[in-house]
Enzyme design. Structure first.
Site, PDB file in Angstrom:
ATOM      1  N   HIS A 108       5.987   6.348  -1.250  1.00  0.00           N
ATOM      2  CA  HIS A 108       6.742   5.110  -1.443  1.00  0.00           C
ATOM      3  C   HIS A 108       5.834   3.917  -1.192  1.00  0.00           C
ATOM      4  O   HIS A 108       4.723   4.057  -0.667  1.00  0.00           O
ATOM      5  CB  HIS A 108       7.937   5.048  -0.481  1.00  0.00           C
ATOM      6  CG  HIS A 108       7.514   4.871   0.943  1.00  0.00           C
ATOM      7  ND1 HIS A 108       7.079   5.917   1.737  1.00  0.00           N
ATOM      8  CD2 HIS A 108       7.444   3.757   1.730  1.00  0.00           C
ATOM      9  CE1 HIS A 108       6.776   5.471   2.942  1.00  0.00           C
ATOM     10  NE2 HIS A 108       6.966   4.155   2.958  1.00  0.00           N
ATOM     11  N   HIS A 163       0.840  -1.192   0.000  1.00  0.00           N
ATOM     12  CA  HIS A 163       0.000   0.000   0.000  1.00  0.00           C
ATOM     13  C   HIS A 163       0.875   1.242   0.000  1.00  0.00           C
ATOM     14  O   HIS A 163       2.053   1.183   0.364  1.00  0.00           O
ATOM     15  CB  HIS A 163      -0.910   0.018   1.236  1.00  0.00           C
ATOM     16  CG  HIS A 163      -0.144   0.057   2.528  1.00  0.00           C
ATOM     17  ND1 HIS A 163       0.302  -1.092   3.156  1.00  0.00           N
ATOM     18  CD2 HIS A 163       0.296   1.094   3.285  1.00  0.00           C
ATOM     19  CE1 HIS A 163       0.976  -0.752   4.250  1.00  0.00           C
ATOM     20  NE2 HIS A 163       0.989   0.568   4.349  1.00  0.00           N
TER      21      HIS A 163
END
Length: 212
Positions: free
Chosen positions: A128, A40
């Protein structure tokens, strides 16, 4: 409950990244590779959120979603936190509409604070996707360099997820070297949390003129 707000890459994007990592994983047995189904992009970490706060939190996040358009994103490059030479996390970077992503993350974090959730000392947003963790500082510079050329297909991120972390302590036997949704991967001795979407909201604003 322990919550965060994030974006989930679609299955084809996950599958592409899984294939790209196959050649690298066996060379780094000291890393605890995360389950692709848990991958995620965190927009805002909320931590423990009391139940009475949830109705207002949900309402504020729903409203925030209506004020942002879907984002075109891609996974590209590699990095590490806090640094490649002394890493605790190995990660994939993001490309695409990063200004829009930063605005969404900032808006979501502010709304969570107004609702009585979230972190008052929020760190600067760094987009990220975490891929692996280390039990102790590790030099992953060769891995960052080798994987730094990765460039994945773009996807439209059109849904914000409120996600619960379900921690299951202890270790498991019969490991296979790969995490599978809450089971140990045999490197850290800890169980990986299982993530559960509590609620989700579509990004419904129109993109600014000249953007898709």
């Amino acid at each position: 409950m322990r919550l965060f707000v994030g974006l989930l890459p679609p299955p084809p994007v996950r599958d592409e990244l899984v294939l790209a990592l196959e050649a690298h994983r066996p060379r780094w047995p000291g890393l605890r590779w995360l389950d692709p189904e848990n991958w995620h992009v965190t927009l805002s970490f909320l931590g423990e959120v009391p139940d009475p706060v949830l109705p207002e939190l949900r309402a504020r996040l729903a409203d925030a979603a209506t004020r942002h358009a879907p984002l075109t994103l891609s996974l590209t490059g590699a990095g590490a936190f806090p640094s490649a030479g002394r890493a605790r996390v190995f990660l994939a970077g993001l490309g695409g509409d990063l200004p829009g992503l930063a605005r969404l993350a900032d808006h979501v974090g502010n709304e969570a604070l107004e609702a009585g959730a979230g972190q008052t000392d929020r760190r600067r947003f760094t987009p990220h996707l975490s891929l692996a963790r280390c039990r102790a500082d590790m030099d992953v510079s060769p891995l960052v360099e080798a994987f730094g050329t990765f460039s994945g297909a773009g996807w439209e991120a059109g849904t914000v997820h409120l996600i619960r972390s379900n921690f299951r302590g202890g270790t498991t036997g019969g490991t296979t070297g790969r995490t599978t949704g809450g089971t140990s991967d045999g490197t850290s001795g800890r169980a990986e949390p299982r993530y559960e979407t509590v609620e989700e909201w579509h990004l419904t604003a129109r993109a600014p003129r000249g953007q898709s």
